[in-house]
Write an enzyme that holds these catalytic residues in place. Structure first.
Site, PDB file in Angstrom:
ATOM      1  N   CYS A 131      56.171 -50.300 -60.075  1.00  0.00           N
ATOM      2  CA  CYS A 131      55.657 -48.970 -60.405  1.00  0.00           C
ATOM      3  C   CYS A 131      56.412 -47.907 -59.616  1.00  0.00           C
ATOM      4  O   CYS A 131      56.838 -48.141 -58.488  1.00  0.00           O
ATOM      5  CB  CYS A 131      54.160 -48.875 -60.091  1.00  0.00           C
ATOM      6  SG  CYS A 131      53.123 -49.712 -61.302  1.00  0.00           S
ATOM      7  N   VAL A 132      56.553 -46.739 -60.217  1.00  0.00           N
ATOM      8  CA  VAL A 132      57.222 -45.630 -59.542  1.00  0.00           C
ATOM      9  C   VAL A 132      56.439 -45.226 -58.300  1.00  0.00           C
ATOM     10  O   VAL A 132      57.008 -44.944 -57.249  1.00  0.00           O
ATOM     11  CB  VAL A 132      57.357 -44.424 -60.496  1.00  0.00           C
ATOM     12  CG1 VAL A 132      57.979 -43.239 -59.781  1.00  0.00           C
ATOM     13  CG2 VAL A 132      58.183 -44.800 -61.716  1.00  0.00           C
TER      14      VAL A 132
END
Length: 371
Positions: A131-132
């Site tokens: 995930c960012v």
């Protein structure tokens, strides 16, 4: 004589010149007439009008694809009806909104209203990879063995995505959660609102949530192997789920898990009245397993009567209320497969029954060498 020859040559040359002129003139004259285009001006507008008319027709065909809020327009994607009820509501809500900005704002609203996760649960085991932003997910069973999720993130938007899943999946049994495929992200229609990395993050959250649900199920089976009788829930893994995310169970290190799972017998002499003959669903299950697994030993026991307080009692789920079964299968088809993969094989074979009211199975799956 000379004069005669001279006149003859002149006459000859004079005859040739008109001939040549006539030849070139005759060739050139039609060319000039071809350059005259009395019909062309009228034809060109007609041709252009044809193109314009065609464009108008094609423009009328564009709207149906844009009406993507209709579930029927998604082709071979997982039907919305197979999703948990709350997730169905969320999907329909997002499909009813056409503006990407409105969907984005809805996610922000979810994120702002998500209960923060206690810092003690923000561990590496609960962290979503890929995930960012940083995302953590926690899962546990409620009193009815339904999965409850908690989540948090350091980004409001990512927190909104996590909240969407927490809201849509919490309070549902393990099988429903594991049946969800990545198609639901397409059904939400968030591609225009989120970057590719955010979309991938959403799917990574789903994978971790499914993995945690499966861990809870396996742990529950381990606890049941202590000898205490308890309701067993089936384990079903969607085909789109990466096998790398499925925990393996070593049969040699956990023999009790295989021995004791769902092996409680009914003494015919004491409880003969409780022995239930197989109905139509039970017979279909038996026939399917016999055909596909060629078992050395096969027992199919309908124990639906033991779950009278369950939502699906006899007569309420079709097939005379056949909702709970004990299965004991001895087959070479299980050779080299872990417990989870043996369960997966069985549930893949019984997909039609799972979709039509079968609620739970207690499975003993062995190879002949393990008997």
């Amino acid at each position: 004589m000379a004069a005669a020859m001279s006149s003859s040559c002149c006459a000859s040359s004079l005859r040739l010149i008109p001939f040549k002129r006539t030849l070139f003139s005759s060739i050139h004259y039609p060319a000039k007439t071809l350059l005259l285009r009395p019909l062309k001006p009228s034809e060109v507008p007609s041709f252009r009008r044809t193109i314009i008319t065609f464009q108008k027709i094609s423009t009328g065909i564009v709207p149906p694809p844009s009406a993507s809020s209709s579930p029927s327009s998604y082709g071979d994607l997982q039907p919305i009806e197979e999703l948990p009820p709350k997730l169905q509501e969320i999907v329909k809500l997002f499909q009813s909104v056409q503006e990407p900005k409105a969907k984005y704002e809805q996610l922000m609203f979810y994120g702002k209203n998500l209960t923060p996760l206690d810092s003690q649960f923000k561990t590496r085991e609960n962290k979503v990879e890929g995930c960012v932003s940083q995302v953590w997910v926690r899962a546990f069973f409620d009193e009815e063995r339904n999965v409850v999720y908690e989540a948090d993130s350091d980004s409001v938007l990512t927190k909104g995505l996590a909240a969407l899943l927490v809201k849509g999946l919490s309070g549902r049994p393990v099988p429903e959660i594991l049946r969800i495929t990545p198609d639901f992200a397409v059904l939400l229609g968030l591609q225009q609102s989120l970057s590719p990395s955010r979309n991938n993050g959403l799917l990574n959250m789903l994978k971790l949530m499914q993995k945690k649900a499966l861990h809870l199920e396996v742990k529950g089976e381990e606890d049941s192997s202590s000898g205490e009788s308890s309701e067993s829930s089936f384990v079903s893994i969607p085909e789109t789920k990466d096998e790398a995310n499925v925990p393996e169970v070593d049969l040699e290190s956990k023999p009790d898990l295989v021995e004791d799972l769902g092996t409680e017998k009914i003494d015919d002499s004491e409880s003969g009245s409780n022995v239930v003959a197989l109905g139509s669903r039970g017979m279909r299950i038996r026939e399917k397993l016999e055909k596909e697994l060629d078992p050395v030993e096969l027992e199919v026991e309908d124990v639906s009567y033991q779950h009278a307080g369950h939502a699906a009692v006899r007569g309420s789920a079709g097939d005379d209320g056949e909702t709970h079964f004990n299965l004991r299968i001895v087959s070479d088809a299980f050779q080299g497969k872990s417990l989870v993969k043996r369960h997966r094989l069985i549930y893949d074979l019984l997909q039609d029954e799972l979709k039509s009211g079968l609620h739970a199975l207690s499975i003993v799956a062995k190879t002949p060498a393990e008997v």
